[in-house]
Design an enzyme around this catalytic site. Structure first.
Site, PDB file in Angstrom:
ATOM      1  N   ASN A   1      33.015  21.492 -31.133  1.00 39.90           N
ATOM      2  CA  ASN A   1      34.387  21.590 -31.636  1.00 39.90           C
ATOM      3  C   ASN A   1      34.917  23.013 -31.553  1.00 39.90           C
ATOM      4  O   ASN A   1      34.188  23.974 -31.776  1.00 39.90           O
ATOM      5  CB  ASN A   1      34.452  21.104 -33.083  1.00 39.90           C
ATOM      6  CG  ASN A   1      34.064  19.644 -33.195  1.00 39.90           C
ATOM      7  OD1 ASN A   1      34.056  18.933 -32.191  1.00 39.90           O
ATOM      8  ND2 ASN A   1      33.730  19.205 -34.385  1.00 39.90           N
TER       9      ASN A   1
ATOM     10  N   HIS B   1      31.835  25.182 -26.974  1.00 44.61           N
ATOM     11  CA  HIS B   1      33.067  25.155 -26.175  1.00 44.61           C
ATOM     12  C   HIS B   1      34.095  26.171 -26.645  1.00 44.61           C
ATOM     13  O   HIS B   1      35.276  26.019 -26.395  1.00 44.61           O
ATOM     14  CB  HIS B   1      33.673  23.729 -26.211  1.00 44.61           C
ATOM     15  CG  HIS B   1      32.800  22.709 -25.546  1.00 44.61           C
ATOM     16  ND1 HIS B   1      32.930  21.355 -25.765  1.00 44.61           N
ATOM     17  CD2 HIS B   1      31.784  22.853 -24.656  1.00 44.61           C
ATOM     18  CE1 HIS B   1      32.019  20.712 -25.038  1.00 44.61           C
ATOM     19  NE2 HIS B   1      31.321  21.593 -24.364  1.00 44.61           N
TER      20      HIS B   1
HETATM   21  P1  OAD Z   1      35.066  12.108 -28.176  1.00 46.90           P
HETATM   22  O1  OAD Z   1      36.490  11.786 -28.481  1.00 46.90           O
HETATM   23  O2  OAD Z   1      34.580  11.885 -26.799  1.00 46.90           O
HETATM   24  O3  OAD Z   1      34.114  11.292 -29.162  1.00 46.90           O
HETATM   25  C1  OAD Z   1      34.376  11.236 -30.533  1.00 46.90           C
HETATM   26  C2  OAD Z   1      33.282  10.457 -31.217  1.00 46.90           C
HETATM   27  O4  OAD Z   1      33.538  10.509 -32.625  1.00 46.90           O
HETATM   28  C3  OAD Z   1      33.200   8.992 -30.831  1.00 46.90           C
HETATM   29  O5  OAD Z   1      31.851   8.616 -30.613  1.00 46.90           O
HETATM   30  C4  OAD Z   1      33.779   8.274 -32.041  1.00 46.90           C
HETATM   31  O6  OAD Z   1      33.232   6.975 -32.242  1.00 46.90           O
HETATM   32  C5  OAD Z   1      33.358   9.209 -33.160  1.00 46.90           C
HETATM   33  N1  OAD Z   1      34.156   9.135 -34.390  1.00 46.90           N
HETATM   34  C6  OAD Z   1      35.451   8.776 -34.564  1.00 46.90           C
HETATM   35  N2  OAD Z   1      35.805   8.852 -35.860  1.00 46.90           N
HETATM   36  C7  OAD Z   1      34.709   9.277 -36.533  1.00 46.90           C
HETATM   37  C8  OAD Z   1      34.418   9.566 -37.908  1.00 46.90           C
HETATM   38  N3  OAD Z   1      35.335   9.446 -38.866  1.00 46.90           N
HETATM   39  N4  OAD Z   1      33.162   9.979 -38.211  1.00 46.90           N
HETATM   40  C9  OAD Z   1      32.214  10.111 -37.248  1.00 46.90           C
HETATM   41  N5  OAD Z   1      32.428   9.867 -35.958  1.00 46.90           N
HETATM   42  C10 OAD Z   1      33.652   9.451 -35.596  1.00 46.90           C
HETATM   43  O7  OAD Z   1      34.849  13.635 -28.639  1.00 46.90           O
HETATM   44  P2  OAD Z   1      33.645  14.641 -28.328  1.00 46.90           P
HETATM   45  O8  OAD Z   1      32.379  13.894 -28.089  1.00 46.90           O
HETATM   46  O9  OAD Z   1      33.674  15.659 -29.398  1.00 46.90           O
HETATM   47  O10 OAD Z   1      35.689  19.501 -24.725  1.00 46.90           O
HETATM   48  O11 OAD Z   1      34.133  15.276 -26.973  1.00 46.90           O
HETATM   49  C11 OAD Z   1      33.317  16.230 -26.335  1.00 46.90           C
HETATM   50  C12 OAD Z   1      34.175  17.243 -25.612  1.00 46.90           C
HETATM   51  O12 OAD Z   1      35.133  16.567 -24.796  1.00 46.90           O
HETATM   52  C13 OAD Z   1      35.028  18.098 -26.541  1.00 46.90           C
HETATM   53  O13 OAD Z   1      34.334  19.224 -27.042  1.00 46.90           O
HETATM   54  C14 OAD Z   1      36.175  18.513 -25.656  1.00 46.90           C
HETATM   55  C15 OAD Z   1      36.430  17.183 -24.985  1.00 46.90           C
HETATM   56  O14 OAD Z   1      37.071  17.220 -23.775  1.00 46.90           O
HETATM   57  C16 OAD Z   1      36.519  20.488 -24.311  1.00 46.90           C
HETATM   58  O15 OAD Z   1      37.688  20.551 -24.633  1.00 46.90           O
HETATM   59  C17 OAD Z   1      35.854  21.467 -23.424  1.00 46.90           C
END
Ligand code: OAD
Length: 231
Positions: free
Chosen positions: A87, A104
């Protein structure tokens, strides 16, 4: 003290009101990721990219950590906690976590486009077209865009390789190299995953799924870990 390593993604900040990226209603539904989070996007429309991150930064100023962030701080009483986060918000730090590595980058820093060693704390202030480093180069967000190297990944792999317990919270595990960190978890270390939705983990290991939102999930995790450490 056992070493507890936690890999977090945007889901951990969801209950604070910040959008995730790939869920329905997520940020990448409203924005084309390559327009706002790639070097090609930056060269095509710098003002749009600056505006995108300026809005995120202004929103962050008003955003508070949630129970997941504070629950991870509580765990520092019993465990040697290291957080590796994808994040770009600062909610782990606002909550009081002591060891946080940003894979990131982070919204509250700017970096020179001409000399990457020149990095500035800018708090919640915007970066405007024409804002420059002391060498005269335009400033950009200190954020890793798609296609760019992730300088903190080696440190993150080393931290992960020393884990006694590994926890994944709120990430879809589709963005590399962050998702690949799980391969560095030692064989003896149990892996917990907190997410309300199905997540495919890129490793052949037993995973303890806690199918909850992050706030409740960290509570459940705390109970499990404290029970195990006292048995
Ligand atoms: P994603 O949007 O890909 O995934 C979010 C995850 O959080 C999913 O598995 C959801 O099911 C889960 N989720 C949603 N609500 C939740 C809650 N209340 N509690 C727990 N989990 C929940 O986001 P990231 O995996 O963070 O990179 O994405 C990775 C990277 O892609 C980010 O750092 C960003 C993005 O593009 C850059 O900007 C370089």
């Amino acid at each position: 003290m056992k070493k507890l390593v936690v890999l977090t993604g945007s889901g951990v900040s969801s209950e604070s009101g910040l959008k995730t990226f790939r869920d329905s209603g997520g940020l990448w539904e409203d924005y084309d990721v390559m327009e706002v989070a790639s070097y090609a996007g930056w060269t095509k429309n710098r003002d749009l990219v600056l505006r995108f991150y300026n809005e995120r930064r202004a929103q962050l100023k008003e955003t508070m950590p949630n129970e997941a962030h504070t629950g991870l701080v509580d765990l520092e009483k019993k465990f040697d906690v290291s957080i590796i986060t994808q994040n770009v918000d600062n909610l782990h730090e606002k909550a009081g976590s002591r060891n946080v590595l940003h894979l990131h980058g982070i919204l509250t820093r700017a970096r020179s486009t001409g000399d990457p060693s020149l990095v500035y704390d800018i708090g919640y202030n915007p970066i405007r077209p024409g804002d420059t480093c002391e060498k005269g180069f335009q400033l950009r967000p200190d954020i890793v865009w798609f296609g760019e190297a992730v300088p903190a990944i080696e440190e993150a792999a080393s931290i992960t390789s020393h884990a006694d317990i590994f926890v994944v919270i709120g990430t879809s595990m589709v963005v590399y190299p962050a998702a690949g960190l799980i391969e560095y978890v030692p064989k003896h270390a149990p892996i917990y995953l907190i997410d309300p939705n199905e997540v495919t983990v890129p490793v052949y290991r037993h995973i303890h799924f806690i199918r909850e939102k992050a706030g409740k999930g960290v509570d459940v995790l705390k109970e499990i870990l404290i029970k195990e450490s006292s048995s």
